[in-house]
Write a protein that holds these residues in place. Structure first.
Motif, PDB file in Angstrom:
ATOM      1  N   PHE A 177       0.822  -1.191  -0.124  1.00 50.48           N
ATOM      2  CA  PHE A 177      -0.007   0.043   0.242  1.00 50.48           C
ATOM      3  C   PHE A 177       1.028   1.301   0.183  1.00 50.48           C
ATOM      4  N   ALA A 178       1.976   1.173   0.564  1.00 48.13           N
ATOM      5  CA  ALA A 178       2.909   2.309   0.738  1.00 48.13           C
ATOM      6  C   ALA A 178       4.196   2.102   0.967  1.00 48.13           C
ATOM      7  N   ARG A 179       5.214   2.615   0.445  1.00 45.21           N
ATOM      8  CA  ARG A 179       6.804   2.365   0.713  1.00 45.21           C
ATOM      9  C   ARG A 179       7.449   3.586   1.478  1.00 45.21           C
ATOM     10  N   ASP A 180       8.032   3.389   2.379  1.00 40.42           N
ATOM     11  CA  ASP A 180       8.773   4.354   3.505  1.00 40.42           C
ATOM     12  C   ASP A 180       7.851   5.394   3.635  1.00 40.42           C
ATOM     13  N   ARG A 181       6.699   4.955   4.193  1.00 43.86           N
ATOM     14  CA  ARG A 181       5.589   6.115   4.562  1.00 43.86           C
ATOM     15  C   ARG A 181       6.153   6.460   5.943  1.00 43.86           C
ATOM     16  N   ALA A 182       6.179   7.532   6.227  1.00 46.09           N
ATOM     17  CA  ALA A 182       6.435   8.322   7.545  1.00 46.09           C
ATOM     18  C   ALA A 182       5.075   8.176   8.398  1.00 46.09           C
ATOM     19  N   LEU A 183       4.937   7.286   9.495  1.00 47.27           N
ATOM     20  CA  LEU A 183       3.914   6.881  10.187  1.00 47.27           C
ATOM     21  C   LEU A 183       4.265   7.032  11.755  1.00 47.27           C
ATOM     22  N   PRO A 184       3.540   7.195  12.473  1.00 51.77           N
ATOM     23  CA  PRO A 184       3.744   7.060  14.038  1.00 51.77           C
ATOM     24  C   PRO A 184       3.574   5.782  14.280  1.00 51.77           C
ATOM     25  N   PHE A 185       4.253   5.313  15.413  1.00 50.62           N
ATOM     26  CA  PHE A 185       4.319   3.789  15.832  1.00 50.62           C
ATOM     27  C   PHE A 185       2.741   3.246  15.831  1.00 50.62           C
ATOM     28  N   ILE A 186       2.601   2.288  15.163  1.00 48.00           N
ATOM     29  CA  ILE A 186       1.431   1.385  15.327  1.00 48.00           C
ATOM     30  C   ILE A 186       1.624  -0.060  15.479  1.00 48.00           C
ATOM     31  N   GLY A 187       1.189  -0.586  16.647  1.00 51.84           N
ATOM     32  CA  GLY A 187       1.512  -1.891  16.861  1.00 51.84           C
ATOM     33  C   GLY A 187       0.521  -3.014  16.576  1.00 51.84           C
ATOM     34  N   PRO A 188       0.838  -4.287  16.556  1.00 47.89           N
ATOM     35  CA  PRO A 188      -0.049  -5.195  16.101  1.00 47.89           C
ATOM     36  C   PRO A 188      -1.274  -5.169  17.132  1.00 47.89           C
ATOM     37  N   GLY A 189      -2.403  -5.421  16.502  1.00 47.38           N
ATOM     38  CA  GLY A 189      -4.035  -5.322  16.920  1.00 47.38           C
ATOM     39  C   GLY A 189      -4.459  -4.063  16.871  1.00 47.38           C
ATOM     40  N   GLU A 190      -3.550  -2.897  16.495  1.00 47.71           N
ATOM     41  CA  GLU A 190      -4.183  -1.631  16.502  1.00 47.71           C
ATOM     42  C   GLU A 190      -4.915  -1.417  14.988  1.00 47.71           C
ATOM     43  N   LEU A 191      -5.713  -0.448  14.786  1.00 47.20           N
ATOM     44  CA  LEU A 191      -6.230  -0.295  13.744  1.00 47.20           C
ATOM     45  C   LEU A 191      -5.706   1.063  12.826  1.00 47.20           C
ATOM     46  N   VAL A 192      -5.735   0.842  11.540  1.00 50.26           N
ATOM     47  CA  VAL A 192      -5.275   1.932  10.606  1.00 50.26           C
ATOM     48  C   VAL A 192      -6.550   2.307   9.509  1.00 50.26           C
ATOM     49  N   ALA A 193      -6.714   3.389   9.088  1.00 47.94           N
ATOM     50  CA  ALA A 193      -7.753   3.711   8.127  1.00 47.94           C
ATOM     51  C   ALA A 193      -7.192   4.322   6.852  1.00 47.94           C
ATOM     52  N   PHE A 194      -7.694   3.836   5.881  1.00 46.08           N
ATOM     53  CA  PHE A 194      -7.017   4.216   4.441  1.00 46.08           C
ATOM     54  C   PHE A 194      -8.092   5.290   4.130  1.00 46.08           C
ATOM     55  N   ARG A 195      -7.708   6.559   3.920  1.00 47.34           N
ATOM     56  CA  ARG A 195      -8.735   7.629   3.503  1.00 47.34           C
ATOM     57  C   ARG A 195      -8.848   7.532   2.038  1.00 47.34           C
TER      58      ARG A 195
END
Length: 422
Positions: free
Chosen positions: A352-370
């Protein structure tokens, strides 16, 4: 603008928190905002308010029946490219006389279905299609209303796979040959000429290509009228882009598009048809996924999700960008690190994305594609025998599953083992 915002540190769809939906539905899932769909339709409608017009939503962008019904209740017509999409429009409550049938490969069976259901018009793409449509209409004892799709040979300045208005593209009749084809159409017993159609591509972020195409259509319309044709509709297609990178993209506004329409073709006195899909549905949807693993690779880190390219194929197919947001709002000033955001499918393209600067998101957490409301679920597949993901519609503080996740048993039951293998 959309209606997906953080409230007290949690991403919401209107008045419903994303974790609440995830808990009841499971991930991954699509979620659509009624308020955003409504706002985007109304903004486009107002941009053309002083012109006779019909907004024919492009069903291919997102054909969920609940989305179509939402737009139908606002007065939308529909632009379809198959019998299946026509049936979706009818099932959503859109009458046939508000359905425009586009597409380069309409079959005789599809033509019969559309004529039997009172189609508003066919956007005819070739002289060969015109001959076939005339034969079907005469067989049924009716006349088929048509607009000829002209190819103006205009560079839409968009991705090559979604550009449709250049001479080398498969769409439409060369504008230089249009008068001859219209003359043939006028002589056909089963054809009624009603307008001109043009569509030069999708995700346009500059009005200049529209202007070039519309001016050519205006010249053609005046020439066709001089030839004796009653041109009373102009179908200007769709294609106006949306901001996928929320922070630094600003495509033209519908108001500016409307001003361009008035400036280029408004003097012709035609009813204007437009076919927006992405503009209405794109920013009205999210794809929500869970993190399965955070994997340390050789010199790079991977965020492995339970969503995959079969759920959202745009990044793999078009190298498309979608903003990716943690569902739990990061603390102000939280460190951001580059990660590759990937899915579990056995393809390197499942990225979905390469070298995307994101805050730390760990296993089990949710992300949303806008900006996933258009060409997301509509282009999904069951590749790797992964079930299609659910679709959810939110309206204020209520939500409903408007397409459920199929079971593995339902998926398997669609296959049949022949008798010699039993």
């Amino acid at each position: 603008m959309d209606h997906f915002n953080y409230r007290e540190g949690v991403l919401h769809a209107e008045d419903v928190s994303i974790p609440t939906i995830a808990e009841q539905v499971g991930t991954p899932f699509y979620v659509y905002s009624t308020a955003t769909l409504t706002r985007h339709f109304n903004v486009f409608d107002q941009a053309l308010a002083d012109l006779p017009h019909l907004i024919c939503y492009a069903v291919k962008a997102n054909g969920n029946l609940a989305v179509l019904r939402t737009l139908a209740r606002l007065g939308a017509g529909m632009d379809v490219v198959s019998e299946g999409e026509f049936r979706r429009a009818l099932a959503a409550g859109v009458p046939g006389d508000k359905v425009v049938f586009s597409g380069v490969g309409k079959t005789a069976a599809e033509m019969r279905f559309a004529l039997a259901n009172g189609v508003r018009q066919f956007n005819v793409e070739s002289a060969e299609e015109l001959e076939a449509l005339d034969a079907v209409a005469r067989e049924m004892g009716v006349r088929a209303p048509i607009a000829l799709r002209v190819n103006p040979d205009v560079d839409a300045r968009t991705h090559a796979k979604i550009a449709t208005g250049k001479a080398e593209n498969k769409f439409g009749v060369p504008i230089s040959a249009a008068r001859q084809v219209y003359a043939r159409a006028a002589a056909m017993e089963g054809i009624e000429v009603v307008g001109v159609d043009v569509h030069i591509g999708s995700q346009l972020t500059d009005l200049a290509p529209f202007e070039a195409a519309f001016r050519k259509v205006a010249e053609l319309t005046e020439a066709l009228r001089a030839d004796g044709h009653d041109i009373r509709r102009l179908d200007l297609g769709g294609g106006l882009g949306i901001p996928y990178r929320q922070a630094n993209e600003a495509p033209p506004l519908p108001f500016d598009y409307g001003a361009l329409v008035r400036r280029t073709v408004g003097h012709l006195g035609c009813e204007i048809e437009v076919e927006p899909g992405r503009l209405i549905a794109g920013n009205a949807g999210l794809l929500v996924a869970s993190v399965i693993y955070r994997k340390q690779g050789e010199g790079r880190e991977f965020l492995i999700l339970d969503a995959a390219m079969n759920d959202l194929i745009r990044p793999a197919m078009y190298d498309a960008w979608h903003d990716i947001a943690p569902v739990i709002e990061p603390a102000p000033g939280a460190e951001r690190r580059p990660v590759d955001v990937v899915g579990p499918v056995c393809e390197t393209g499942d990225t979905f994305a390469r070298d995307r600067a994101l805050p730390f998101i760990g296993p089990g957490e949710l992300v949303a594609f806008r900006s996933a409301g258009a060409y997301g679920a509509a282009m999904a597949s069951e590749y790797n025998s992964r079930p299609l993901v659910p679709e959810v519609l939110v309206d204020g503080d209520q939500f409903a599953v408007v397409r459920r996740r199929p079971t593995f048993e339902e998926m398997l039951a669609r296959d049949t083992i022949p008798s010699w293998l039993a």
